[in-house]
Design an enzyme around this catalytic site. Structure first.
Site, PDB file in Angstrom:
ATOM      1  N   CYS A   1     -10.541  -6.114  26.845  1.00 45.24           N
ATOM      2  CA  CYS A   1     -11.258  -6.427  28.079  1.00 45.24           C
ATOM      3  C   CYS A   1     -10.408  -6.064  29.296  1.00 45.24           C
ATOM      4  CB  CYS A   1     -11.605  -7.914  28.103  1.00 45.24           C
ATOM      5  SG  CYS A   1     -12.510  -8.414  29.590  1.00 45.24           S
TER       6      CYS A   1
ATOM      7  N   CYS B   1      -6.721 -15.698  28.313  1.00 43.85           N
ATOM      8  CA  CYS B   1      -7.493 -14.985  27.292  1.00 43.85           C
ATOM      9  C   CYS B   1      -6.661 -13.988  26.498  1.00 43.85           C
ATOM     10  CB  CYS B   1      -8.676 -14.279  27.941  1.00 43.85           C
ATOM     11  SG  CYS B   1      -9.807 -13.551  26.723  1.00 43.85           S
TER      12      CYS B   1
ATOM     13  N   CYS C   1     -25.889 -21.216  30.601  1.00 45.59           N
ATOM     14  CA  CYS C   1     -24.821 -21.949  29.948  1.00 45.59           C
ATOM     15  C   CYS C   1     -23.551 -21.660  30.746  1.00 45.59           C
ATOM     16  CB  CYS C   1     -24.676 -21.485  28.504  1.00 45.59           C
ATOM     17  SG  CYS C   1     -23.243 -22.169  27.630  1.00 45.59           S
TER      18      CYS C   1
ATOM     19  N   CYS D   1      -7.902 -12.460  32.945  1.00 48.51           N
ATOM     20  CA  CYS D   1      -7.962 -13.917  32.818  1.00 48.51           C
ATOM     21  C   CYS D   1      -6.699 -14.423  32.109  1.00 48.51           C
ATOM     22  CB  CYS D   1      -9.207 -14.329  32.037  1.00 48.51           C
ATOM     23  SG  CYS D   1     -10.745 -13.646  32.706  1.00 48.51           S
TER      24      CYS D   1
END
Length: 325
Positions: free
Chosen positions: A58, A65, A193, A62
């Site tokens: 990715c 992560c 969510c 973050c």
């Protein structure tokens, strides 16, 4: 006395929410459980299963992560999982008692070329009688429309923490970007969510502010996952100090009180929680968990352990929905 919390509201104040959060612990649990019983069957818990359909690589940074390609994590990137393999895993989850199947991909945003496979996953899981949820990063209007047309029930996009603390955790995507994605999903008619992660180094006020950001949206998220950080080796937060268990329970209770009709999910971090801590979270209004031994790249309690805990507490899983509309 804390602000009234008997009805669904979207005008919570920071002072009022902080007063609720800081009241004596047993008073807080009583208030949360009272709100919970007014809106849900008290001893039923919704069970979801989470599958990583595309892992690693990715471009976001973050700090928590292990799937980031930019923050020092070393997890290698995988290709998007084949549709039939996803559906095989979904059948196993359904047969084990899951009523919602969540599929996550480590992207900043999906590419249009991946949409046909994602659509097939959604349609295949719905055909099994389960609710569907995906977390794919940011979405364009076109992509949201395609997912809605495929029948996606829920879209997960966490805000992670408070707007004030957020820059300490992520720099490649703004807090406003996350809220914009939530608004786009909501406008398309997909259920939301969204929650956050506790134990990032944030203060108690940041936890309150994170929940206020969700509780004061025009419509509350239908599902609010509360994660406890699992420090992942190689990430900037690998040495983060753990959150005090009672502070985690307080935050869970505040989520229940501020968003009385939302499912509050105990998400990542349950492997580090004692049975007693989880029991307190259920008392505080948590009524959803992820089952299965893996959450994306993090460990999760074994299904047998969850069943044993449910039996000890007198909790029953929610049934499968009558039909996926």
């Amino acid at each position: 006395m804390p602000e009234d919390s008997g009805a669904t509201r979207h005008d919570w104040t920071r002072d009022g929410a902080t007063q609720i959060y800081r009241q004596p612990f047993t008073d807080l649990l009583l208030q949360a459980q009272t709100v919970h019983r007014a809106n849900f069957e008290p001893n039923r818990v919704q069970v979801s299963r989470l599958l990583s359909v595309k892992t690693g690589g990715c471009p976001e940074d973050c700090g928590y992560c292990s799937q980031s390609a930019r923050n020092g994590a070393t997890l290698s990137a995988s290709k998007l999982m084949e549709v039939e393999r996803v559906l095989t895993e979904a059948r196993r989850a359904r047969d084990a008692g899951a009523t919602r199947y969540c599929m996550g991909a480590a992207w900043r945003e999906p590419k249009d070329r991946d949409l046909p496979a994602l659509v097939a996953m959604i349609q295949g899981v719905r055909a099994l009688g389960m609710e569907t949820c995906m977390t794919l990063g940011m979405l364009s209007d076109h992509q949201v429309h395609e997912l809605k047309q495929a029948g996606l029930d829920y879209y997960n996009h966490n805000i992670d923490t408070s707007e004030g603390f957020y820059p300490q955790v992520v720099s490649t995507r703004s807090f406003a970007d996350r809220l914009q994605t939530l608004a786009r999903v909501r406008e398309a008619g997909i259920k939301v969510c969204s929650g956050g992660i506790l134990g990032l180094g944030e203060a108690a006020g940041d936890r309150v502010d994170m929940l206020l950001a969700l509780a004061n949206l025009p419509v509350h998220p239908e599902s609010v996952p509360i994660n406890m950080l699992i420090p992942m080796p190689g990430t900037p937060l690998e040495a983060a100090a753990p959150i005090d268990p009672l502070d985690f329970v307080r935050t869970t209770a505040l989520a229940r009180i501020l968003m009385p009709q939302s499912y509050v999910r105990l998400s990542a971090g349950r492997t580090a929680m004692s049975d007693e801590m989880q029991a307190l979270c259920f008392m505080a209004g948590a009524n959803s968990i992820f089952m299965g031994d893996t959450l994306l790249t993090a460990a999760n309690p074994a299904e047998d352990r969850d069943r044993q805990l449910f039996d000890r507490l007198g909790i029953r899983p929610e049934d499968l929905p009558e039909a996926a509309e």
